[in-house]
Design a protein around this motif. Structure first.
Motif, short mmCIF file in Angstrom:
data_model
loop_
_atom_site.label_atom_id
_atom_site.label_comp_id
_atom_site.label_asym_id
_atom_site.label_seq_id
_atom_site.Cartn_x
_atom_site.Cartn_y
_atom_site.Cartn_z
N GLY A 40 0.91 -1.16 -0.08
CA GLY A 40 0.11 -0.05 -0.02
C GLY A 40 0.78 1.15 0.01
N LEU A 41 0.21 2.33 0.37
CA LEU A 41 1.03 3.76 0.46
C LEU A 41 1.69 3.72 1.83
N SER A 42 2.90 3.52 1.95
CA SER A 42 3.57 3.67 2.97
C SER A 42 3.45 5.08 3.47
N LEU A 43 3.20 5.33 4.80
CA LEU A 43 3.22 6.49 5.60
C LEU A 43 4.61 6.83 6.19
N GLY A 44 5.26 5.68 6.45
CA GLY A 44 6.77 6.03 7.11
C GLY A 44 6.45 6.48 8.73
N GLY A 45 5.50 5.61 9.19
CA GLY A 45 5.40 5.85 10.61
C GLY A 45 4.41 7.03 10.99
N ARG A 46 4.11 7.73 10.25
CA ARG A 46 3.37 9.03 10.39
C ARG A 46 1.93 8.82 11.07
N HIS A 47 1.34 9.51 11.70
CA HIS A 47 0.10 9.35 12.42
C HIS A 47 -0.99 9.63 11.38
N VAL A 48 -2.17 8.95 11.64
CA VAL A 48 -3.41 9.05 10.90
C VAL A 48 -4.74 9.18 12.04
N VAL A 49 -5.14 10.22 11.84
CA VAL A 49 -6.04 10.68 12.68
C VAL A 49 -7.52 11.07 11.95
N PRO A 50 -8.70 10.95 12.53
CA PRO A 50 -10.06 11.16 11.85
C PRO A 50 -9.82 12.88 11.39
N GLY A 51 -10.41 13.30 10.16
CA GLY A 51 -10.73 14.51 9.86
C GLY A 51 -11.19 15.21 11.08
N PHE A 52 -10.76 16.62 11.35
CA PHE A 52 -11.33 17.47 12.28
C PHE A 52 -12.80 17.95 11.96
N VAL A 53 -13.45 18.44 13.03
CA VAL A 53 -14.87 18.67 12.85
C VAL A 53 -14.79 20.12 13.75
N ASP A 54 -15.34 20.88 12.97
CA ASP A 54 -15.39 22.64 13.52
C ASP A 54 -16.81 22.88 13.48
N GLU A 363 2.27 18.14 12.47
CA GLU A 363 1.82 18.98 11.23
C GLU A 363 1.24 18.15 10.25
N VAL A 364 0.27 18.82 9.64
CA VAL A 364 -0.76 18.24 8.58
C VAL A 364 0.40 17.90 7.35
N ASP A 365 0.45 16.53 7.03
CA ASP A 365 1.27 15.92 5.84
C ASP A 365 0.15 15.65 4.60
N GLY A 366 -1.15 15.25 5.17
CA GLY A 366 -1.87 14.89 4.12
C GLY A 366 -3.47 14.91 4.63
N VAL A 367 -4.40 15.17 3.45
CA VAL A 367 -5.68 15.57 4.16
C VAL A 367 -6.82 14.68 2.99
N MET A 368 -7.51 13.67 3.59
CA MET A 368 -8.40 12.84 2.60
C MET A 368 -9.96 13.18 3.23
N LYS A 369 -10.75 13.56 2.01
CA LYS A 369 -12.17 13.56 2.40
C LYS A 369 -12.91 12.54 1.56
N ASN A 370 -13.84 11.47 2.11
CA ASN A 370 -14.39 10.48 1.37
C ASN A 370 -13.72 9.80 0.58
N GLY A 371 -12.53 9.51 0.90
CA GLY A 371 -11.44 8.71 0.37
C GLY A 371 -10.69 9.35 -0.83
N ASP A 372 -11.04 10.46 -1.10
CA ASP A 372 -10.21 11.46 -1.97
C ASP A 372 -9.33 12.34 -1.41
N TRP A 373 -7.85 12.41 -1.99
CA TRP A 373 -6.98 13.30 -1.05
C TRP A 373 -7.34 14.71 -1.74
N ILE A 374 -7.51 15.68 -0.70
CA ILE A 374 -7.28 16.93 -0.66
C ILE A 374 -5.87 17.42 -0.91
N THR A 375 -5.04 16.99 -0.02
CA THR A 375 -3.61 17.19 -0.05
C THR A 375 -2.88 15.62 0.16
N GLU A 376 -2.15 15.34 -0.79
CA GLU A 376 -1.54 14.03 -0.75
C GLU A 376 -0.11 13.82 -0.01
N PRO A 377 -0.32 12.82 0.89
CA PRO A 377 1.10 13.16 1.65
C PRO A 377 2.46 12.64 0.73
#
Length: 377
Positions: A40-54, A363-377
């Motif tokens: 798969g896409l290796s994230l090299g040990g980076r954290h994955v968290v759910p999208g923030f809700v404001d 720090e934000v390295d990537g953001v995904m919304k509904n399975g689509d990358w907004i910012t790809e890590p």
């Protein structure tokens, strides 16, 4: 289409584990420990968290939601998404009823596109003595009939209203809001302790930016802060930007309310993501100096230039939250407030693939919304 994120530190309500997850058709289909069963896409040990809700946001990138201007609202949403906020409400400020109705009607179209999870009327039913960055000349006594008209203008997308419950008609307006399916919030209020309790009994379940624009906590006059903190039915909003509230008071609120009743918010305005200078918040003129927004007339704090990733980092670094708890206050608890916790707010099989990839420094390295990358890590 299937995508596996591997070599990740996945943050769930249960803790942080080394593992992987799989996404198919915009949904999380597997969450595993250890090595992924397939490349798969290796994230090299980076954290994955759910999208923030404001649940409290007025704009950014030069766009101000109270104007109802759709193109600028899109710019603001894009900015906040790049900072990890995948779900947000559009908060309005006090204006004429016609102005509020026009803005709500315009923004409702963006709700239908999925850019907003709803509309929040922060005014006009608030106290003049605690109006903050709202125009005092446009404040109104709470009115159930008027609120119903605003809800109609929002075409099914009104989600929350802030009310000063001590005002004439305040409790009836809270009851009407709840009956219309809205969240009722107590804020911009001069209520005392007993009046705040009455608001909660009438159906208020959110504290609009706790501490700000309300009487201070006192040992003989506890005011609304004590009432809101001690009631298990209430979720408290906190602006964790180092300006709105001293970290010691943030820690105090968090220790009482816990991650299950604390929602980090930005209260962001148009200057977010931009530099210092002159801006507007609804009909009010705002000047930003060193990232702090204040009214030109009077100097009241006028929203913030905060983004949710910064609030998240401060939660960990300044308030001592664990990563799972920081995720809860930035994602799961506000998702629950919106009634969306079955869809978003945590990393779990079946939920929407709204994800944020964070570096070791958070720090934000990537953001995904509904399975689509907004910012790809």
């Amino acid at each position: 289409m299937s995508l596996t994120l591997a070599d990740a530190r996945i943050v769930t309500p249960e803790g942080v584990h080394e593992g992987w997850l799989t996404i198919e058709d915009g949904r999380i289909t597997h969450v595993g420990h250890g090595s992924a069963p397939s490349p798969g896409l290796s994230l090299g040990g980076r954290h994955v968290v759910p999208g923030f809700v404001d649940i409290h946001n007025h704009g950014g990138a030069g766009g101000s939601f109270p104007t109802g201007e759709q193109d600028k609202a899109r710019d603001a949403v894009a900015l906040h998404r790049r900072h990890g906020t995948t779900t947000m409400m559009a908060s309005l400020v006090t204006d004429t009823l016609d102005g509020l109705s026009r803005a709500a009607s315009s923004l409702s179209e963006l709700c239908e596109e999925g850019l907003f999870a709803g509309i929040h009327f922060e005014g006009p039913y608030i106290a003049k003595a605690r109006c903050g960055a709202h125009n005092p000349a446009l404040l109104r006594e709470p009115s159930p009939q008027e609120l119903s008209g605003l809800v109609k203008a929002a075409r099914g997308h009104a989600r929350m209203v802030t009310v000063a419950a001590e005002l004439p008609g305040g409790l009836d307006t809270i009851r009407t809001a709840v009956g219309e399916g809205l969240l009722a919030a107590l804020g911009h209020s001069d209520a005392d302790y007993d009046q705040a309790i009455a608001a909660i009994e009438a159906g208020a379940t959110v504290a609009t930016h706790l501490y700000n624009a309300m009487p201070q906590l006192g040992h003989r006059a506890p005011g609304p802060i004590a009432a809101l903190l001690e009631d298990e039915r209430v979720t408290v909003e906190l602006v964790n930007d180092g300006v709105h509230v001293h970290p010691a008071m943030l820690r105090l609120a968090y220790e009482v309310a816990g991650p299950g009743r604390t929602a980090l918010i930005t209260d962001a305005m148009a200057a977010t993501g931009l530099g210092d200078g002159d801006y507007v918040l609804g009909p009010m003129r705002v000047h930003v100096t060193d990232g702090v927004a204040r009214l030109v007339e009077g100097g009241s704090i006028a929203g913030s230039t905060l983004t949710m990733d910064a609030a998240f980092r401060r939660g960990v670094r300044e308030l001592g939250m664990s990563l799972p708890d920081a995720v809860q206050v930035a994602s799961l608890t506000p998702a629950r407030v919106l009634g969306l916790a079955e869809e978003i707010g945590s990393i779990a099989v079946g939920k929407a693939a709204d994800l944020v990839v964070l570096s070791a420094e958070l720090e934000v390295d990537g953001v995904m919304k509904n399975g689509d990358w907004i910012t790809e890590p």
